[in-house]
Design a protein around this motif. Sequence first.
Motif, short mmCIF file in Angstrom:
data_model
loop_
_atom_site.label_atom_id
_atom_site.label_comp_id
_atom_site.label_asym_id
_atom_site.label_seq_id
_atom_site.Cartn_x
_atom_site.Cartn_y
_atom_site.Cartn_z
N TYR A 1 -13.87 9.61 12.90
CA TYR A 1 -13.13 8.40 13.15
C TYR A 1 -14.28 7.49 13.55
O TYR A 1 -13.71 6.15 13.79
CB TYR A 1 -12.34 8.51 14.22
N VAL B 1 -13.21 6.42 8.12
CA VAL B 1 -11.68 6.29 8.37
C VAL B 1 -11.20 7.66 7.85
O VAL B 1 -11.35 7.91 6.81
CB VAL B 1 -11.19 5.15 7.70
N CYS B 2 -10.34 8.23 8.90
CA CYS B 2 -9.57 9.52 8.34
C CYS B 2 -8.25 9.00 8.90
O CYS B 2 -7.73 8.56 9.91
CB CYS B 2 -10.06 10.49 9.03
N ARG C 1 -7.30 5.79 10.22
CA ARG C 1 -7.57 5.36 11.60
C ARG C 1 -9.41 5.72 11.47
O ARG C 1 -9.78 6.69 11.13
CB ARG C 1 -7.28 6.41 12.75
N GLY C 2 -10.04 4.80 12.31
CA GLY C 2 -11.48 4.87 12.27
C GLY C 2 -12.23 3.58 12.54
O GLY C 2 -11.69 2.57 12.07
#
Length: 135
Positions: A107, A111-112, A115-116
Amino acid sequence: MEFRGKLFFLSNLFGTKIQIGELVFENAEAAFQSFKDLKRQKEFEKIDGVTAKRLGKKVNLRNDWTKAKIEIMELVLRAKFSNEELKEKLKATGNVELIETNHWGDYFWGVCNGRGKNELGKLLMKLRGEFQNEN
């Protein structure tokens, strides 16, 4: 977008020689991980990115790591994209937003699951902008 396929060159795992000072690494991941513990830097010179990432989890982190890691990543990326072919490929991504999507829970750099912070993508876009303005 994952840094796979045509965009794999953006990944820190992409194999390309990176020289920083006297040290020469096989990829950006090894170069970056080597800065976590300066006493062990040479151990990262001749290894692939996945091995470097694993080794990086086993070293003693330098005291200023949290503050220094973005600057270090920028240093590593500047060394990587001093390769003219890679620089041109980065410039050719135009104005598309570069997002290092991943499924392994990073994160900070990527982005995972939507989110991140995408700090790697932000640095790549910063360099791309500088390179595009050189001409």
